[in-house]
Design a protein around this motif. Structure first.
Motif, PDB file in Angstrom:
ATOM      1  N   TYR A 164      53.196  -3.240  51.211  1.00 26.30           N
ATOM      2  CA  TYR A 164      53.488  -1.871  50.781  1.00 26.30           C
ATOM      3  C   TYR A 164      54.873  -1.451  51.269  1.00 26.30           C
ATOM      4  O   TYR A 164      55.392  -1.979  52.260  1.00 26.30           O
ATOM      5  CB  TYR A 164      52.474  -0.878  51.368  1.00 26.30           C
ATOM      6  CG  TYR A 164      51.052  -1.052  50.906  1.00 26.30           C
ATOM      7  CD1 TYR A 164      50.568  -0.359  49.796  1.00 26.30           C
ATOM      8  CD2 TYR A 164      50.175  -1.879  51.595  1.00 26.30           C
ATOM      9  CE1 TYR A 164      49.251  -0.495  49.381  1.00 26.30           C
ATOM     10  CE2 TYR A 164      48.855  -2.032  51.191  1.00 26.30           C
ATOM     11  CZ  TYR A 164      48.405  -1.333  50.081  1.00 26.30           C
ATOM     12  OH  TYR A 164      47.094  -1.474  49.676  1.00 26.30           O
ATOM     13  N   ARG A 165      55.429  -0.488  50.571  1.00 29.53           N
ATOM     14  CA  ARG A 165      56.600   0.222  51.082  1.00 29.53           C
ATOM     15  C   ARG A 165      56.455   1.693  50.716  1.00 29.53           C
ATOM     16  O   ARG A 165      55.787   2.050  49.738  1.00 29.53           O
ATOM     17  CB  ARG A 165      57.910  -0.351  50.545  1.00 29.53           C
ATOM     18  CG  ARG A 165      58.116  -0.252  49.055  1.00 29.53           C
ATOM     19  CD  ARG A 165      59.490  -0.802  48.681  1.00 29.53           C
ATOM     20  NE  ARG A 165      59.680  -0.916  47.251  1.00 29.53           N
ATOM     21  CZ  ARG A 165      60.064   0.074  46.458  1.00 29.53           C
ATOM     22  NH1 ARG A 165      60.279   1.269  46.972  1.00 29.53           N
ATOM     23  NH2 ARG A 165      60.215  -0.113  45.164  1.00 29.53           N
ATOM     24  N   VAL A 166      57.079   2.548  51.492  1.00 25.69           N
ATOM     25  CA  VAL A 166      56.923   3.983  51.310  1.00 25.69           C
ATOM     26  C   VAL A 166      57.623   4.436  50.025  1.00 25.69           C
ATOM     27  O   VAL A 166      58.668   3.903  49.641  1.00 25.69           O
ATOM     28  CB  VAL A 166      57.489   4.737  52.534  1.00 25.69           C
ATOM     29  CG1 VAL A 166      58.991   4.508  52.669  1.00 25.69           C
ATOM     30  CG2 VAL A 166      57.165   6.220  52.465  1.00 25.69           C
ATOM     31  N   LYS A 167      57.041   5.427  49.354  1.00 24.75           N
ATOM     32  CA  LYS A 167      57.673   5.997  48.168  1.00 24.75           C
ATOM     33  C   LYS A 167      58.805   6.938  48.578  1.00 24.75           C
ATOM     34  O   LYS A 167      58.760   7.564  49.638  1.00 24.75           O
ATOM     35  CB  LYS A 167      56.642   6.769  47.341  1.00 24.75           C
ATOM     36  CG  LYS A 167      55.572   5.895  46.700  1.00 24.75           C
ATOM     37  CD  LYS A 167      54.599   6.744  45.889  1.00 24.75           C
ATOM     38  CE  LYS A 167      53.550   5.883  45.196  1.00 24.75           C
ATOM     39  NZ  LYS A 167      52.579   6.707  44.427  1.00 24.75           N
ATOM     40  N   LYS A 168      59.812   7.053  47.728  1.00 25.29           N
ATOM     41  CA  LYS A 168      60.944   7.930  48.026  1.00 25.29           C
ATOM     42  C   LYS A 168      60.498   9.376  48.176  1.00 25.29           C
ATOM     43  O   LYS A 168      61.003  10.107  49.034  1.00 25.29           O
ATOM     44  CB  LYS A 168      62.003   7.810  46.930  1.00 25.29           C
ATOM     45  CG  LYS A 168      62.722   6.464  46.903  1.00 25.29           C
ATOM     46  CD  LYS A 168      63.797   6.437  45.825  1.00 25.29           C
ATOM     47  CE  LYS A 168      64.526   5.094  45.828  1.00 25.29           C
ATOM     48  NZ  LYS A 168      65.575   5.036  44.772  1.00 25.29           N
ATOM     49  N   ALA A 169      59.553   9.800  47.347  1.00 24.30           N
ATOM     50  CA  ALA A 169      59.067  11.179  47.425  1.00 24.30           C
ATOM     51  C   ALA A 169      58.398  11.445  48.770  1.00 24.30           C
ATOM     52  O   ALA A 169      58.478  12.553  49.310  1.00 24.30           O
ATOM     53  CB  ALA A 169      58.092  11.457  46.284  1.00 24.30           C
TER      54      ALA A 169
END
Length: 457
Positions: A414-419
């Motif tokens: 996973y990677r964090v969403k920009k929002a």
């Protein structure tokens, strides 16, 4: 620094959690959390660490045999297992073992924190690669002379690779070229141009770009050659020993970080905290409520397990196989460590099904104090590309030899969403299948820079 007697969040007042006011709140006391906390402290930021654990310790950083069998098989090892594998207490196996590149991001991070010189780091003895032509593992060349006698290159590719590495040395050291050695003006040459100029085959390109320059994909070929030349030159200056591993595993690093955090006036640790509530103001994080107490902070950080899945984006899967051996990998002397790379173009040449990602093998002997004498821990890792990920490791297992025990794990990345980041929530990127800790360090630097300079987010 004055403690706050009351913490105001949105429309309520709470008794303070810790000092009540922080620059960042971190969830968990894992490897990455404590590296980030240590970096923020060096940058004079106030940090609160909230953990579910009963004590401030990294008891899940390394595993012994009992934990390995329990985690992967939900059973205990038998007396026969202990007889073959040795003492349980002698095992300190990292679940996601990765090396430190001596001139990479993790080394820079440890130096900025101020603990690099306190660590006992041992160079990995050999950096090797799989040859699709011979279907064997051999040492990667680390100089023009090495290239001329390399067992992983064909006769013609030895000559061409030697010429390219000579050109790298001359370009980086600004020496006049030797007679007969091609030289390109790097200001307008891409690596694709360079490979074409020196007639470097696709298989050798993988060894140079992924092995010596340590790139993870081929995007670099479309860029100017100067950056790649610099990376290759740095590799050659290391003598082919760019990788380091902490004696005792990551646990030894955690043992250095723990007293640093406990002694800092800028860091508070709250243990035995089983629940939390994030508080937002104008769609941005403003604090955390734990029980009946609260703390203010413009940023919260944690791994994927602390946050809802809709705040993250799936990027793929990785498979890691921990193999316990009673012998070193092919071409390596007893008691020596090694990193072996199975580059995708070499796998195709050997007749295996195409595999987009490289496969890496980190083999660690008992001399690193992670297992009993005579035992080797070999960890195979790659990005999952099929519905049967275990079969994707076949090229490595075909040359690895007898495996005493094997523990496989497939993890979703996973990677964090920009929002999510715009709300002040930072989630550590899942460790990929790369052999190096540099990706972990880059992630930590990015989060720390956002906390230090929030205008950049």
């Amino acid at each position: 620094m004055d403690d706050r007697k009351v913490v105001h969040l949105v429309d309520r007042d709470y008794p303070p959690l810790g000092r009540g006011e922080y620059d960042a709140i971190l969830f968990g006391v894992g490897f990455r959390e404590c590296l980030l906390a240590s970096l923020l402290i060096q940058r004079k930021k106030r940090v609160l660490i909230i953990s579910k654990k009963q004590q401030f310790a990294w008891d899940n950083t390394s595993f012994d045999l009992l934990k390995l069998f329990s985690r992967f098989r939900e059973e205990e090892p038998t007396d026969e297992d202990f007889e073959a594998l040795g003492s349980n207490k002698a095992y300190h196996i990292d679940l996601i073992p990765k090396v430190i590149v001596a001139y990479g991001s993790m080394a820079r991070l440890l130096r900025e924190i101020g603990v690099y010189d306190s660590l006992e780091l041992q160079p990995i003895d050999l950096h090797m690669a799989y040859s699709g032509r011979s279907k064997k593992i051999g040492r990667l060349p680390s100089s023009p002379e090495d290239a001329s006698r390399s067992s992983v290159l064909s006769i013609m590719q030895r000559i061409r690779c030697r010429s390219l590495l000579q050109s790298v040395q001359e370009q980086c050291e600004e020496k006049p070229p030797e007679a007969g050695v091609a030289k390109l003006p790097l200001s307008n040459a891409t690596m694709e141009d360079t490979y074409h100029k020196f007639t470097i085959s696709e298989g050798t390109q993988a060894m140079i770009g992924h092995g010596l320059a340590l790139y993870e994909n081929d995007d670099y070929q479309e860029e100017e050659a100067r950056a790649t030349f610099d990376r290759i030159d740095t590799y050659m200056r290391s003598g082919g020993h760019p990788f380091l591993y902490p004696v005792g595993g990551k646990q030894s690093l955690c043992n250095v970080l723990q007293p640093l955090l406990q002694a800092s006036e800028l860091c508070d640790v709250m243990l035995k905290q089983t629940s939390k509530q994030l508080v937002f103001e104008n769609n941005h994080i403003c604090g955390v409520v734990v029980g009946d107490r609260a703390a203010r902070a413009p940023v919260v950080v944690g791994d994927t397990t602390w946050f809802r899945e809709d705040r993250q984006k799936k990027t793929g899967k990785a498979i890691r196989s921990i193999c316990l051996l009673n012998h070193p990998v092919e071409g390596c002397e007893p008691g020596k460590s090694s990193v072996s790379s199975f580059f995708r173009k070499q796998l195709v040449k050997a007749g295996y099904k195409p595999h987009e990602a490289d496969i890496s093998v980190l083999c660690l002997p008992w001399t690193l104090k992670i297992c009993p004498k005579g035992i080797y821990v070999a960890v195979i890792a790659t990005t999952v590309e099929t519905q049967k990920p275990e079969k994707e490791l076949k090229p490595v297992l075909d040359v690895l030899g007898t495996v005493l025990e094997r523990f496989d794990a497939v993890t979703t990345l996973y990677r964090v969403k920009k929002a999510t980041k715009r709300q002040g929530i930072f989630i550590f990127t899942s460790p990929n299948a790369s052999i190096s800790l540099d990706g972990v360090a880059d992630d930590i630097f990015e989060i720390a820079d956002a906390i230090t300079n929030p205008v950049l987010v």
